[in-house]
Design an enzyme around this catalytic site. Structure first.
Site, short mmCIF file in Angstrom:
data_model
loop_
_atom_site.label_atom_id
_atom_site.label_comp_id
_atom_site.label_asym_id
_atom_site.label_seq_id
_atom_site.Cartn_x
_atom_site.Cartn_y
_atom_site.Cartn_z
N ASP A 175 0.87 -1.18 0.00
CA ASP A 175 0.00 0.00 0.00
C ASP A 175 0.91 1.24 0.00
O ASP A 175 0.53 2.31 0.40
CB ASP A 175 -1.00 0.02 1.17
N HIS A 194 4.75 2.64 12.58
CA HIS A 194 4.98 1.83 13.79
C HIS A 194 5.97 0.68 13.56
O HIS A 194 6.13 -0.19 14.40
CB HIS A 194 3.66 1.32 14.39
N HIS A 247 10.21 2.66 6.06
CA HIS A 247 10.26 1.32 5.47
C HIS A 247 11.65 1.00 4.93
O HIS A 247 11.80 0.16 4.04
CB HIS A 247 9.18 1.12 4.39
N ASP A 290 9.22 -2.98 8.38
CA ASP A 290 8.84 -3.12 6.97
C ASP A 290 10.05 -3.10 6.04
O ASP A 290 9.91 -3.43 4.86
CB ASP A 290 7.88 -1.99 6.59
#
Ligand code: NAD
Length: 464
Positions: free
Chosen positions: A119, A175, A201, A257
């Protein structure tokens, strides 16, 4: 202290809204705050409003809520604006991905090196970028002293875009850094010090120390072979073979991530993903893992709907059990602990001078040596009042040159393509993509995809 006004755009967000409102209920220093909820989905907005009132009653706090249908009304006079909106929702992402796959781009054209997070679109997210700018420019006009707190993805491109195109105060939050806990659990240590740095990320564990100052990296190496990796969910990848392999190559541990945000080596096809991220999902960004994620978000939205019905029927909310993983979410919003999202603690630290440590996304301006000043980086900082003290950090040359520079260059290129609406720039990026077999493939993709991308962007620009 005056009562605050917080505007939440995208208040029907499955991931964020109830967590943020629950955190507000548990933060006494922000009592009396007026929260203005805005979403274009009237059902989600209504249900969030019903639940927000029910939660504040449950926690017996004096928050007030209002639901509005325009960004301007949500922002006008606000002290803080939190953006959790996803323009076009998950359906848009799916349509874009399907067009990409039809033209030979497995998992969509945004799946470039260093950007597999699904996303987290940068080449096709023009509707989302348009929304970010619209919110930021409305803040500039109607609440110029307000802070803009970005929760919606892509945080790296979004924070860079808004911070370079407007003069507002902005911070992006993610987060992902909590995944450090997995490493601590692996070596069985409860008290430790850590630091991460990089881009959203794309963060790296720059410090991992015991309380007595002992470096814990050697401990990780000792536990490596003892650990049998078996993921509990598609996102449970912090100890996956990918994370260790990235550590071997780059020299520091990738966190959260970041483990998804890696080269084609781990992502080429479903078999490759399963090999590296584990069965049965092959990580969050496989066709199976991403479906799992979207299905769980749908369950959260359905649970919120169910909650709203229960409140309207005059029943108690906190005793509900669904018997699914959603129960964790329910326990979280009704429990005593804060959710871990940083937005509300950040507001409390800023307004009430309660010093806390955060992981923030802001323009680099020298925070990470070797990266451009005008790109958003993710670093640790202490916040007390408007005083933000960034921690010094040092990343290895390998990570700067081979991970962060290519990733930030792509972010800049993606933003330039959006700002100039120049699809020739997208073609140029795709001509370097290992999935491209011919220029005809690039042309036919752009001809089909970009009229759709542009029409969705215009829709956002024309909305209230
Ligand atoms: P979602 O689709 O459930 O919620 C988004 C909400 O935005 C919906 O209620 C939708 O109606 C609303 N919306 C869409 N367009 C709007 C507009 N023009 N104006 C106002 N509201 C609008 O999405 P989600 O899964 O909750 O994710 C929300 C965002 O958060 C996504 O961008 C996602 O990538 C991001 N995210 C960030 C983190 C992080 O740590 N920062 C973690 C997870 C997800």
């Amino acid at each position: 202290m005056k009562n605050l006004k917080i505007g939440i755009i995208g208040a029907g967000s499955a991931v964020f809204s109830m967590r943020i409102i629950s955190d507000l209920c548990k933060t006494p220093g922000l009592g009396g705050t007026h929260i203005c909820l805005m979403d274009i989905d009237q059902r989600r907005l209504e249900n969030t409003y019903i639940l927000a009132n029910a939660l504040s009653k449950y926690f017996d706090v004096k928050l007030t809520f209002e639901k509005v249908s325009s960004i301007e009304k949500a922002i006008d006079g606000s002290d803080f604006v939190i953006n959790t909106a996803m323009a076009g929702g998950h359906n848009y992402l799916e349509e874009v991905r399907q067009i990409g796959e039809k033209h030979g781009y497995y998992r969509g054209i945004d799946s470039q090196n260093y950007n597999f997070v699904h996303d987290y679109r940068n080449l096709t997210n023009w509707n989302q970028f348009a929304l970010f700018l619209k919110i930021a420019k409305t803040i500039e006009k109607f609440a110029p002293n307000a802070w803009y707190l970005q929760a919606a993805n892509p945080i790296l491109e979004g924070t860079t875009l808004v911070s370079t195109q407007t003069n507002i105060k902005m911070v992006g939050f993610c987060h992902g850094h909590y995944a450090v806990e997995n490493l601590a659990n692996l070596i069985g240590i409860e008290e430790y010090e850590w630091q991460v740095a990089g881009v959203n990320h794309g963060i790296w564990l720059t410090e991992f120390k015991a309380k007595d100052g002992r470096d814990l990296y050697p401990e990780l190496a000792k536990h490596r072979d003892k650990h049998v990796y078996k993921p509990n969910s598609p996102f449970d990848d912090q100890l996956s073979p990918v994370a260790w392999d990235m550590y071997d190559f780059y020299g520091l541990f990738p966190i959260g991530d970041t483990v998804r945000n890696s080269t084609w080596k781990y992502h080429r096809d479903l078999q490759t993903k399963i090999k590296w991220y584990g069965a049965p999902w092959g990580g969050a960004d496989s066709e199976i893992g991403w479906k799992w994620y979207v299905d769980s978000l749908t369950s959260v939205v359905n649970t919120v709907d169910k909650f709203a019905e229960i409140v309207l029927a005059g029943q108690r909310l906190d005793k509900i059990k669904t018997g699914t993983e959603i129960d964790v979410y329910i326990d979280e919003i009704f429990g005593e602990k804060l959710s871990g999202e940083q937005h509300i603690p950040f507001i409390d630290s800023l307004v009430n001078n309660n010093e806390r440590r955060f992981v923030v996304n802001m323009l680099n301006k020298g925070k990470i040596a070797g990266l451009d000043d005008d790109i958003a980086v993710e670093v640790c900082a202490k916040v007390c009042g408007e005083n933000i003290q960034f921690e010094e950090t040092k990343l290895p040359k390998r990570i700067i040159d081979w991970y962060l520079k290519p990733r930030t260059l792509l972010a800049k290129q993606a933003l330039e393509a959006f700002l100039t609406r120049d699809t020739k720039l997208i073609s140029d990026i795709l001509e370097r993509d290992c999935r491209t077999k011919s220029s005809e493939q690039v042309r036919s993709l752009i001809d089909e995809l970009y009229p759709f991308v542009i029409s969705q962007m215009k829709k956002v620009e024309e909305e209230q």
